[in-house]
Design a protein around this motif. Structure first.
Motif, PDB file in Angstrom:
ATOM      1  N   SER A 156       0.838  -1.207   0.000  1.00 12.59           N
ATOM      2  CA  SER A 156       0.000   0.000   0.000  1.00 12.59           C
ATOM      3  C   SER A 156       0.871   1.255   0.000  1.00 12.59           C
ATOM      4  CB  SER A 156      -0.904   0.001   1.231  1.00 12.59           C
ATOM      5  OG  SER A 156      -0.101  -0.010   2.407  1.00 12.59           O
ATOM      6  N   ASP A 157       2.174   1.034   0.124  1.00 14.55           N
ATOM      7  CA  ASP A 157       3.084   2.170   0.255  1.00 14.55           C
ATOM      8  C   ASP A 157       3.972   2.269  -0.991  1.00 14.55           C
ATOM      9  OD1 ASP A 157       4.352   4.295   1.330  1.00 14.55           O
ATOM     10  OD2 ASP A 157       5.280   3.225   3.009  1.00 14.55           O
ATOM     11  N   ARG A 158       3.331   2.341  -2.142  1.00 15.89           N
ATOM     12  CA  ARG A 158       4.066   2.318  -3.413  1.00 15.89           C
ATOM     13  C   ARG A 158       5.123   3.410  -3.500  1.00 15.89           C
ATOM     14  NH1 ARG A 158       2.229  -1.114  -7.054  1.00 15.89           N
ATOM     15  NH2 ARG A 158       3.564  -0.163  -8.638  1.00 15.89           N
ATOM     16  N   GLU A 159       4.737   4.587  -3.066  1.00 11.42           N
ATOM     17  CA  GLU A 159       5.628   5.736  -3.224  1.00 11.42           C
ATOM     18  C   GLU A 159       6.956   5.492  -2.501  1.00 11.42           C
ATOM     19  OE1 GLU A 159       5.554  10.496  -2.710  1.00 11.42           O
ATOM     20  OE2 GLU A 159       3.791   9.406  -1.963  1.00 11.42           O
ATOM     21  N   TYR A 160       6.870   4.885  -1.328  1.00 12.42           N
ATOM     22  CA  TYR A 160       8.078   4.618  -0.551  1.00 12.42           C
ATOM     23  C   TYR A 160       9.009   3.662  -1.297  1.00 12.42           C
ATOM     24  CZ  TYR A 160      11.223   3.146   3.127  1.00 12.42           C
ATOM     25  OH  TYR A 160      12.350   2.878   3.846  1.00 12.42           O
ATOM     26  N   TYR A 161       8.435   2.579  -1.772  1.00 14.80           N
ATOM     27  CA  TYR A 161       9.277   1.571  -2.439  1.00 14.80           C
ATOM     28  C   TYR A 161       9.809   2.086  -3.774  1.00 14.80           C
ATOM     29  CZ  TYR A 161       8.094  -1.777   1.177  1.00 14.80           C
ATOM     30  OH  TYR A 161       7.975  -2.416   2.390  1.00 14.80           O
ATOM     31  N   GLU A 162       9.001   2.882  -4.441  1.00  9.72           N
ATOM     32  CA  GLU A 162       9.491   3.472  -5.690  1.00  9.72           C
ATOM     33  C   GLU A 162      10.657   4.430  -5.432  1.00  9.72           C
ATOM     34  OE1 GLU A 162       5.834   4.967  -7.227  1.00  9.72           O
ATOM     35  OE2 GLU A 162       5.288   3.034  -8.135  1.00  9.72           O
ATOM     36  N   SER A 163      10.597   5.136  -4.323  1.00 11.74           N
ATOM     37  CA  SER A 163      11.699   6.056  -3.991  1.00 11.74           C
ATOM     38  C   SER A 163      12.979   5.275  -3.705  1.00 11.74           C
ATOM     39  CB  SER A 163      11.334   6.952  -2.813  1.00 11.74           C
ATOM     40  OG  SER A 163      11.492   6.273  -1.584  1.00 11.74           O
ATOM     41  N   LYS A 164      12.822   4.090  -3.144  1.00 14.37           N
ATOM     42  CA  LYS A 164      14.020   3.249  -2.914  1.00 14.37           C
ATOM     43  C   LYS A 164      14.673   2.894  -4.239  1.00 14.37           C
ATOM     44  CE  LYS A 164      14.322   2.660   1.457  1.00 14.37           C
ATOM     45  NZ  LYS A 164      15.265   3.595   2.046  1.00 14.37           N
ATOM     46  N   ILE A 165      13.862   2.477  -5.195  1.00 19.45           N
ATOM     47  CA  ILE A 165      14.409   2.067  -6.489  1.00 19.45           C
ATOM     48  C   ILE A 165      15.063   3.258  -7.193  1.00 19.45           C
ATOM     49  CG2 ILE A 165      13.811   1.146  -8.779  1.00 19.45           C
ATOM     50  CD1 ILE A 165      11.582  -0.475  -7.318  1.00 19.45           C
ATOM     51  N   ALA A 166      14.408   4.407  -7.136  1.00 26.49           N
ATOM     52  CA  ALA A 166      14.968   5.597  -7.792  1.00 26.49           C
ATOM     53  C   ALA A 166      16.281   6.014  -7.133  1.00 26.49           C
ATOM     54  CB  ALA A 166      13.965   6.740  -7.746  1.00 26.49           C
ATOM     55  N   THR A 167      16.335   5.919  -5.817  1.00 26.57           N
ATOM     56  CA  THR A 167      17.559   6.282  -5.104  1.00 26.57           C
ATOM     57  C   THR A 167      18.677   5.294  -5.436  1.00 26.57           C
ATOM     58  OG1 THR A 167      16.189   7.174  -3.324  1.00 26.57           O
ATOM     59  CG2 THR A 167      18.509   6.828  -2.825  1.00 26.57           C
ATOM     60  N   GLY A 168      18.309   4.017  -5.494  1.00 30.18           N
ATOM     61  CA  GLY A 168      19.280   2.998  -5.872  1.00 30.18           C
ATOM     62  C   GLY A 168      19.796   3.212  -7.286  1.00 30.18           C
ATOM     63  N   ARG A 169      18.887   3.584  -8.172  1.00 32.41           N
ATOM     64  CA  ARG A 169      19.283   3.813  -9.558  1.00 32.41           C
ATOM     65  C   ARG A 169      20.278   4.972  -9.642  1.00 32.41           C
ATOM     66  NH1 ARG A 169      14.169   4.069 -12.370  1.00 32.41           N
ATOM     67  NH2 ARG A 169      14.120   1.792 -12.438  1.00 32.41           N
ATOM     68  N   PHE A 170      20.050   5.993  -8.831  1.00 28.78           N
ATOM     69  CA  PHE A 170      21.003   7.107  -8.782  1.00 28.78           C
ATOM     70  C   PHE A 170      22.378   6.586  -8.403  1.00 28.78           C
ATOM     71  CE2 PHE A 170      23.482  10.260  -6.550  1.00 28.78           C
ATOM     72  CZ  PHE A 170      23.360  11.383  -7.347  1.00 28.78           C
ATOM     73  N   TYR A 171      22.416   5.751  -7.376  1.00 29.47           N
ATOM     74  CA  TYR A 171      23.717   5.237  -6.923  1.00 29.47           C
ATOM     75  C   TYR A 171      24.392   4.419  -8.015  1.00 29.47           C
ATOM     76  CZ  TYR A 171      27.447   3.922  -3.853  1.00 29.47           C
ATOM     77  OH  TYR A 171      28.697   3.801  -3.303  1.00 29.47           O
ATOM     78  N   MET A 172      23.610   3.520  -8.617  1.00 31.65           N
ATOM     79  CA  MET A 172      24.186   2.633  -9.638  1.00 31.65           C
ATOM     80  C   MET A 172      24.656   3.420 -10.863  1.00 31.65           C
ATOM     81  SD  MET A 172      23.734  -0.120  -7.878  1.00 31.65           S
ATOM     82  CE  MET A 172      24.183  -1.543  -8.866  1.00 31.65           C
ATOM     83  N   THR A 173      23.929   4.479 -11.193  1.00 39.52           N
ATOM     84  CA  THR A 173      24.215   5.236 -12.410  1.00 39.52           C
ATOM     85  C   THR A 173      25.351   6.221 -12.227  1.00 39.52           C
ATOM     86  OG1 THR A 173      21.849   5.136 -12.864  1.00 39.52           O
ATOM     87  CG2 THR A 173      23.132   6.667 -14.195  1.00 39.52           C
TER      88      THR A 173
END
Lengths: 592, 592
Positions: free
Chosen positions: A547-564
């Motif tokens: 139910s907390d999509r925004e939170y988990y999506e922010s994790k992926i976006a933050t991770g993508r920043f790190y990886m990129t």
């Protein structure tokens, strides 16, 4: 005054989404259900944010003072320490036989993060006590345990580590403090120790100093060193306090930061001490405390960065200055908030992606410590032993840099002491130095850990990466943004290891000249692994219909920043490693 | 107490071996023969090392104090300031019509480096005065020049720049200080300014504040801003001091560093001011000071790093700890000096190669400023305008990092205030913030300077690289170690410029998200160019049969370190630039 909000949600994510701790086979972990750990973290977070954090600036401003031979801590420290003690927070992962709560180490790490973020200088009093507890718990006699542990567990007494002397820091083999054996089995300790954190204070009845000293007959260098228990007040047979021992505070150091913690010159003038562990095996006993202490310092690196980051975000949202380049985002106001500007975003994303990655790495390390202690898992012990210098060295380098970035968001307001951003920077700076300066961590990593057990732990780390990639290789989204960059970074790490293997024996300077870059290369790969696993965990939660999509999506976006943007630095570090010794050693000493 | 030795030899190398200044066609340069500049530098160096440097720690410890509305500077500052004034050092490059010595700017830069390295906080009093001098010299009326310049030239009076207000830092368009025109042609200035360096003190009879304020009729934002001269004491027609003006110190800020300089909150309560330059053209007038001020801050970045480096080297030679991995180098001593360890070497080489490269870049910039002022050379002006944000942003970021490295060499002894290493770090930190925070420099570079004059200055910079490579392409040694790496790095810079050109118009966030990395990419290429030219100059000296072979060989080795280990970072920065806006802008504001 700086804000601090307990990052309970983020810690819960690491404990449960990432590590799924309650389902791991480590004894004690099955109790760590999400509801339980949340309640623990909320309670610790409340103490941290409401009681301890407000004392952070007070401690910095007031500092500690030596009055008639006794150190006075800043206003409010004594009350807050009392609350910490009463809440049982100092006893969380201690042995129930001595009054501890017996929780896994990972819970101690998780709660400590918040205490450190709230007030690093304050938390050192209990942190060092825990180190003394561990050393006595592992190496003490039954009598020593009975005498000291119950008091150390609840911080009625606190502890210190006494290693450094004026002329002997990293090189403990040169220390001069002497231990003379007495007929009653005790020793008389004589010498001077410096940089003793929490060396004296008014928060506890007694202080148990663990002191490295040389007893007769041990030989030259570190071989001759033993570890001694030297209490500030001697302890009577019935456990009550006896007379003052021959140890005194020579001075309190004026430091760049952590003013709330007393850093003392300690003079031992024939102080009574008792051998802890085996004679002339003091270095080994000290290292028991050292690994745990080093992970604890790595934690300080990202915990202070977390606190600084929270303030930087708040300021970036609040402070209006300039207009977004793509058009006003706050058209009715006089200007847009700082957070609209891409370079401010870059700055905040660097902080955020570091802090969250670091938290995962520290928690994974704590999990490995628990496996090693509670399951006698030698592979876990080997792996965490390899990771320890990376956790200490990389997380503190990056943590310090992160506080500098947070301070930068404030512009001139970050440079004045009023907003507390300077304190974060000044406090974080010590983490790169104590418990082994980061150059020594790099040396430990390349000179000892890499080749330990014939390279088994290093192979195990690569295997962790391989398994993670294999497990998710069918996930096309994860592959492009996470698995592929991780694979590339991992190859850089392997190439660096190969270079050391080829060069190491015939030209040790070539390996050591690259040791610092190797530590950072390793650190980035470790954080890349953590971000890959966190992204996978977040994708799972999303697939499971959270139910907390925004939170988990922010994790992926933050991770993508790190990886990129961050992880590809491995190539630059590898490039430097490969340049070997020549560029570094080219000058004669007098050409500097 | 920290040491400071005037680096006269290294400055001479830059002035003569690298830039060959006495043979350049810039008016005034022909006087700058090596013997002459050496004498000037030796004299300045003596003042810096013997008189000013010993006050650095004093200033840090004592700070400035507000007593009955007047600021008291630390002990000894007044005497030292007097000596600086009497030696003519404040007047070095000022107009002879107003008592200046008329030397080129490059000599002012060269001597200032030593004053700043010796005591940055102290030197700011005269540095800001020079800024006020420049603004009045360019924009003032004949009467204003006659009234103020002779006194500012010799620092009998000092100057300040008043831009920032509590709610308006970078975004000066929001400032609220008002200027009300009076019948006598003067204005009444009312408002509050903050972070005013040298805002008040006891080193001079009078202080000339240059104040940005809004006079009626100018319109919104920066368009409405004018610049005013507001003296602390009004000046009578005969030049004597009249009554106290309506400007007062509200407070002195407590700062992380530069304690020896008073950073004031200034309250203007209907203070009498006079328009400087054109009405509502205050921003332009202010920018006259700004470019010079920004190069001056870039200088602070590497000057403090030079001082910190000198101490790190001394400590690394003196402190014995551990043994060289290749066998004891000090076998009769208890341990080897730190400087034998490869990771300490790496640390010192990073500092050394930065400081020397930065000095060359700053001197080249000063040469371009002189060309622009003394020859009306528009191409030189365009080029230095492009380089200015790089000099300010890159040299201060790297300078700060360099002081942190120097502090690290000291281990725990670097963290206590006693040795002065903490002060270097705390002082250097401000250089990344004031005169436009470094993020703003990056924005200026990418958002304005890159496209200025249709990209002509950027093309001119690439042409400089091309010519340097062409000039030496027959030198095989230089080619492998210097020309090839420079070419590769230059290609990275070109690729980044291309990326911005392609993206910039349709997606400005993509350019701005990479602006900070671009600034560092540019900085590395600029230092790579400087090192290539320095290496070529050193090779020439060697070929010419210099008697000081060791010195010139050390230049080449230091340059090779930079080209081999530091310059290749351009690839990492380019990689980040190319990731564009997406990773940076992915989160919603509430996801931070």
């Amino acid at each position: 005054m700086p804000i601090f909000a307990a990052p309970v949600r983020d810690i819960q994510f690491v404990l449960h989404d990432l590590l799924d701790i309650s389902r791991q086979d480590v004894p004690g972990y099955s109790d760590l259900e999400a509801e339980f750990t949340e309640a623990v973290l909320e309670a610790a977070g409340k103490l941290a944010s409401e009681i301890i954090a407000p004392l952070n600036a007070v401690g910095d401003r007031q500092g500690c003072h030596l009055e008639n031979g006794v150190v006075r801590t800043p206003e409010g420290f004594k009350d807050a320490f009392e609350q910490m003690r009463e809440g049982g927070w100092t006893a969380l992962d201690c042995d129930p036989d001595f009054g501890g709560q017996g929780m896994p180490y990972i819970m101690s790490l998780a709660t400590n993060e918040m205490f450190v973020a709230a007030n690093m200088a304050f938390n050192m009093y209990q942190g060092l006590t825990h180190g003394a507890y561990s050393a006595i718990h592992v190496h003490g006699s039954a009598e020593q345990k009975a005498t000291y542990l119950p008091k150390l567990v609840n911080c009625e007494w606190t502890g210190t580590m006494n290693l450094t002397e004026p002329h002997a820091g990293t090189d403990l083999g040169m220390l001069r403090t002497k231990a003379e054996p007495q007929d009653d089995g005790s020793y008389l300790i004589t010498g001077q120790k410096i940089f003793i954190s929490a060396g004296d204070h008014d928060l506890a009845e007694n202080i148990i100093h663990l002191v490295l000293a040389k007893a007769p007959g041990g030989g030259e260098g570190t071989k001759g060193i033993s570890l001694f228990i030297v209490p500030k007040f001697l302890v009577n047979a019935d456990g009550s306090l006896g007379e003052r021992n021959g140890v005194s505070v020579g001075n309190i150091e004026e430091k760049m930061g952590i003013h709330g913690n007393s850093t003392c010159v300690m003079n031992y003038d024939g102080a009574k001490g008792w051998l802890l562990g085996d004679l002339h095996k003091g270095m080994r006993a000290m290292f028991t405390m050292m690994n745990e202490a080093r992970i604890g310092v790595g934690l300080q690196g990202y915990a202070v960065a977390e606190a600084a980051y929270q303030n930087a975000v708040a300021y970036a949202r609040d402070r209006v200055q300039g207009r977004a380049v793509t058009g006003a985002e706050n058209p009715t106001g006089p200007a847009d908030p700082l957070i609209v500007h891409p370079d401010i975003r870059r700055n905040l994303m660097e902080q955020k992606s570091f802090v969250e990655g670091a938290r995962a790495l520290a928690a994974w390390s704590a999990y490995l410590v628990d496996r090693s202690h509670r399951l006698d898992d030698a592979a876990a012990e080997g792996l965490v032993s390899l990771l320890t210098p990376v956790v200490k060295g990389f997380l503190t380098d990056m943590g310090f840099a992160s506080t500098v970035q947070a301070q930068q968001v404030y512009g001139g307001h970050g440079y004045i002491e009023e907003h507390g951003m300077s304190q974060f920077v000044r406090d974080a700076r010590i983490t790169m130095i104590y418990e082994g300066a980061n150059g020594v961590q790099a040396l430990d990593l390349v000179g000892r850990k890499l080749a330990a057990e014939g390279g088994k732990p290093m192979m195990a780390f690569f295997e962790e990466i391989k398994q993670t990639i294999k497990q998710h290789e069918d996930d096309a989204d994860l592959k492009a943004s996470f698995l592929d960059p991780l694979k590339a970074a991992s190859k850089d790490l392997q190439a660096a290891v190969m270079f050391f293997m080829e060069q190491g024996m015939k030209n040790p300077n070539a390996a050591l000249a690259g040791s610092y870059d190797f530590m950072h290369l390793f650190g980035h790969v470790a954080l890349g692994l953590m971000w890959t696993r966190m992204a996978a965990a977040a994708r799972k939660a999303l697939a499971d219909g959270t139910s907390d999509r925004e939170y988990y999506e922010s994790k992926i976006a933050t991770g993508r920043f790190y990886m990129t943007r961050q992880l590809p630095l491995t190539a630059a570090h590898l490039g430097r490693v490969r340049t070997g010794a020549d560029p570094v050693m080219a000058l004669a000493e007098d050409q500097f």
